[in-house]
Design an enzyme around this catalytic site. Structure first.
Site: not given
Length: 569
Positions: A194, A266-267
């Site tokens: 990340d 997150a979508q």
């Protein structure tokens, strides 16, 4: 409680290991190791033959056979000692913690309230269901769950990390949940990392408001602040603060405004606020573009250019929109960690590919990837994209490691070969991973890979040395041992061993002594340097392969000379 560092040969551990080594001479203990059981059986047989020769029941040299049996017993004893020492070192820390529990006292509450009356009881008397009050400076008396409050706790006795960590209600931790996880890390050749917190410092701060054409900066700052009022992330708080500093816009309360906060997912990849008839959102460029177009709006070309300019500087652009009208861009600036580029260069030497995972757009991701020195990146990453990338690498025959902390990371963590979940992350992430980093430091994944590589190197080096050692021993003693029966073998007796008896006895003594000399190497591990697989193989073959061939010739010859001088063979 501070963690006591064990020396390689702690006196207390040595005494205990010697005691355990003698106990392990029993047939039942030896049967568990087939190889050593054969040596143990040979020792018993040689001892019986020695006794028979001493009593005159059979003819032969009782001295020679006795010395052989003695060194065979030493071989078994030394092997037992090595095993017992390794076991003792691994148990020492646990025993020290048990000792603390025996002497520690706990405040056991009579009722499930922090102000309830408490009884001081020995920690050993605590049972499941007891509620304990812990104050500043106390020792945590036992394992348990924090049900109220929080504290900075020194866990160095358990984790080995000197820095205190925060433990609070709702938290939990584990360690390695997959037994072969660290070993598997040694074979990893792709690292998914990340960006935030691993490659960068992870404290992105709002640095600038860049309004769209026809929008003044104060209007953009006001809308950005409203969209961030209930956003508790560091980025969200920094937007509120920047608007206040630039335009003296005071922070407002969402509830007093009778507004509805729209959280980030997150979508959707955006968050915001609905207030009166206003619908304000902030988020990634692609998410806001879809939002604008779905509401019949148009994404301005000048905002596209501003987004590109921000991204090229390595900052993260967030776009602010009200309804279908784009108001402008917020620049979030993060800093690449010092020394991270050099670490990635070391990983590259080891043949490991590094891939940066980020929700930023491609331009921002490319700028940060170039600055950090990673091999590749995945921009605008979604949970589905992470999972697909891992499966793609695995289909190519690669082993993949990654870190994660959110529920949306769980599918990818479950798919990865080595998955390190952050202790500060969600329960779903921790259950999906096969390791949990207690300090919630994503950079630890690089350390895990180093440890895994060192474990594989140590095992490979010892195996290489052992095989080469056996080849050299047999090449050294077989010609001398059978030269009387097959005179042609004298041509191979390059070491010039004194006699067949001397050759056999020298090999047996050397075999016992080499176990002792290899114990420090096995316990400490082979020193590891970041090298490619081919360079590492060449290094090991030179040091441990050639060393395994040369050492027996020198050792057996020296022992042969000493035995001859002492007239023992």
């Amino acid at each position: 409680m501070s963690r006591k560092q064990l020396a390689l040969f702690e006196p207390v551990l040595l005494v205990q290991a010697l005691t355990d080594a003698v106990k392990k001479l029993s047939p039942r203990a030896q049967w568990r190791n087939p190889v050593m059981f054969v040596v143990w059986a040979g020792s018993v047989l040689a001892t019986l033959l020695t006794l028979a020769m001493v009593t005159g029941q059979i003819a032969g040299s009782a001295l020679f056979t006795g010395v052989i049996s003695l060194w065979l017993w030493f071989t078994v004893l030394f092997a037992n000692f090595a095993e017992a020492l390794a076991e003792g070192r691994s148990k020492a820390q646990a025993n020290s913690l048990k000792g603390v529990k025996k002497t520690a006292f706990a405040r056991r509450l009579r009722a499930p309230r922090h102000d309830a009356q408490a009884d001081n009881v020995p920690a050993a008397e605590l049972r499941k269901g007891d509620i304990v009050l812990v104050k500043a400076g106390d020792i945590i008396p036992c394992d348990g769950e924090v049900i109220e409050g929080g504290a900075s706790v020194d866990e160095s006795a358990i984790t080995g990390e000197s820095a205190p960590v925060i433990r609070e209600s709702g938290g939990d931790f584990a360690s390695v949940t997959g037994g072969r996880a660290v070993e598997a890390a040694g074979d990893v050749d792709v690292l998914l990392l990340d960006k935030t917190g691993t490659i960068t410092l992870g404290n992105r701060q709002a640095s600038d408001f860049i309004p769209a054409r026809g929008v003044d900066e104060r209007t953009l700052a006001d809308a950005a602040q409203l969209a961030s009022l209930a956003d508790e992330t560091p980025e969200g708080r920094s937007i509120v603060i920047l608007a206040k500093q630039r335009f003296n816009l005071r922070e407002r309360d969402v509830q007093s405004l009778h507004a509805t906060f729209v959280p980030f997912t997150a979508q959707s990849r955006m968050s915001g606020i609905n207030i009166d008839n206003r619908m304000i959102r902030k988020g990634s460029v692609d998410a806001i573009r879809r939002h604008v177009e779905s509401n019949g709006g148009h994404f301005p070309a000048d905002v596209e250019q501003n987004v590109e300019n921000v991204a090229r500087l390595g900052a993260t652009p967030l776009v602010v929109v009200e309804g279908a009208r784009v108001l402008g861009v917020i620049a979030l600036k993060d800093i690449v960690k010092g020394g991270i580029k050099e670490r990635f260069a070391q990983l590259r030497k080891m043949g490991i590919k590094t891939v940066m995972i980020t929700g930023d757009n491609r331009l921002t991701a490319a700028a940060i990837a170039a600055e950090a020195g990673v091999d590749d990146f995945l921009a605008e990453a979604t949970p589905e994209a992470k999972l697909a990338l891992i499966r793609q690498y695995q289909a190519e025959g690669r082993l993949v490691a990654m870190t994660g902390d959110g529920t949306n990371d769980a599918p990818a963590l479950a798919q990865a070969d080595v998955a390190v979940a952050m202790n500060s992350g969600t329960q779903a992430a921790k259950e999906a991973g096969n390791m949990v980093d207690l300090d919630s430091n994503p950079t630890k994944l690089i350390e895990v890979v180093h440890i895994g590589k060192q474990m594989l190197m140590t095992r490979g080096s010892l195996t290489t040395f052992s095989i080469a050692n056996d080849v050299a021993k047999y090449f050294a003693i077989i010609p001398a041992a059978f030269a009387a029966t097959y005179p042609q073998l004298n041509a191979l007796n390059v070491m010039g061993l004194h006699s067949p008896n001397s050759a056999i006895l020298s090999a047996v003594i050397f075999n016992a002594l080499i176990i002792i000399f290899l114990i420090p190497l096995a316990l400490k591990g082979v020193s590891y340097k970041p090298l490619s697989a081919s360079a590492m193989l060449r290094r090991n073959l030179w040091i441990y392969g050639l060393g395994g061939l040369v050492v027996p010739f020198i050792g057996i010859k020296v022992i042969d000379v000493l035995l001859t001088l002492l007239d023992l063979a």
